[in-house]
Motif scaffolding. Sequence first.
Motif, mmCIF file in Angstrom:
data_model
loop_
_atom_site.group_PDB
_atom_site.id
_atom_site.type_symbol
_atom_site.label_atom_id
_atom_site.label_comp_id
_atom_site.label_asym_id
_atom_site.label_seq_id
_atom_site.Cartn_x
_atom_site.Cartn_y
_atom_site.Cartn_z
ATOM 1 N N ALA A 174 0.835 -1.209 0.000
ATOM 2 C CA ALA A 174 0.000 0.000 0.000
ATOM 3 C C ALA A 174 0.863 1.250 0.000
ATOM 4 C CB ALA A 174 -0.922 0.000 1.213
ATOM 5 N N ILE A 185 -5.937 -1.835 -1.163
ATOM 6 C CA ILE A 185 -5.257 -2.390 -2.349
ATOM 7 C C ILE A 185 -6.155 -3.358 -3.126
ATOM 8 C CG2 ILE A 185 -2.903 -2.007 -1.487
ATOM 9 C CD1 ILE A 185 -2.713 -5.051 -1.019
ATOM 10 N N SER A 204 2.323 0.166 -4.279
ATOM 11 C CA SER A 204 0.976 0.291 -4.860
ATOM 12 C C SER A 204 1.067 0.437 -6.381
ATOM 13 C CB SER A 204 0.228 1.467 -4.240
ATOM 14 O OG SER A 204 0.900 2.677 -4.482
#
Length: 332
Positions: free
Chosen positions: A156, A187, A161
């Motif tokens: 994340a 996510i 990400s």
Amino acid sequence: MTTYTAINLSKRPTGGAITADLFSVVSKEIPSLADGDVLVKQHHMSLDPAMFGWMSPDTNSYIAPVALGDVMRSSGIGEVVASQHPDFTVGERVMGMMGWQEYYLSNGQGLNKVSAPLSDEAVLSVFALPGLTATQGLFNIGKPQTGETIIVTGAAGSVGSIVGQLAKAEGLHVIGVVGSAEKADWIVNELGFDAAINYKSDDLDKQLALHAPNGIDLYFENTGGPIQNFIFERMNAHGRIVVCGLIADYDKQVPTPGPSWLNIIKRRLTIQGFTMPDHFHEVPALLEKLTPYVLAGKIKHRTHVLNGLTAAIEGLNLFYTGENKGKLIVKL
Ligand SMILES: NC(=O)c1ccc[n+]([C@@H]2O[C@H](COP(=O)([O-])OP(=O)(O)OC[C@H]3O[C@@H](n4cnc5c(N)ncnc54)[C@H](OP(=O)(O)O)[C@@H]3O)[C@@H](O)[C@H]2O)c1
């Protein structure tokens, strides 16, 4: 205003949290310009886990540490407010390694113009270090193939990400490792990862077996920590491990021992570390690779903005606690 604030590194961390006594907050005169100088008023600066390394005394690394007494190193975006340089005009938006200070005097070297019609936050979150690192690590080192399974730690985070979303766009089965239920939800449900594992939960190996029943082909490592051994045991033959970061070890005086090398032979693994300064000359090609994914709406991001220069100091601890939700940026 004739003075501005800067923050110098005055002591090196010796493990644990970053505290104000490691820095000196100083007031400086705004300099007058000589021929060839550019003066930039910095608006946003990036905080990065790399700063832990830059503060350490280690001279045997990819970049020299910040010298004690020098302005703390960081990248940022600002506006040219005075120029005696033929290539820079007052009002232009520029980016560079400006450090923890409100104004930055430059001879123009390493200062890049930012013309994209995007906010400073979006530039720092996607097109600067996070996106470049994700693109270099995933494509040029990880060499992803459609249908493969990838696991990304720090999933994340600003780098992780983007790695996961790029991999998803390439048709991989994407598993993200995070440290909270909120990040797991983000996510999977916002970014489209196939699965999330909270490394603070139990039965990590069982969770890996559930989400990666065919083993793992590609492992993008941002954190280290105990899940590393379990992932390593589940690597498939000819798997690749991209070692981007090991934040779990950055505040340790003695790093955690790694897994045995036996699987490297048995599974014919390729393990490669990388650092972006080696690839800064490839930035145009990396941006050319990354931009179409962004334009196609495949890359979402979130920013975590702190206000005021001195917020940078304790703000660094958010990386360790995991309280940063997205790219950590200081607004000046
Ligand atoms: N090689 C390069 O050139 C390069 C360039 C940029 C970044 N990096 C590295 O990439 C990694 C990610 O950087 P970033 O800027 O995207 O930071 P980030 O992921 O946005 O923030 C760091 C995150 O690491 C996680 N974390 C902290 N302590 C941990 C621990 N003990 N075990 C597991 N996870 C932990 C936290 O998330 P949770 O809440 O999920 O725990 C925290 O939010 C860092 O290691 C950084 O040094 C390398």
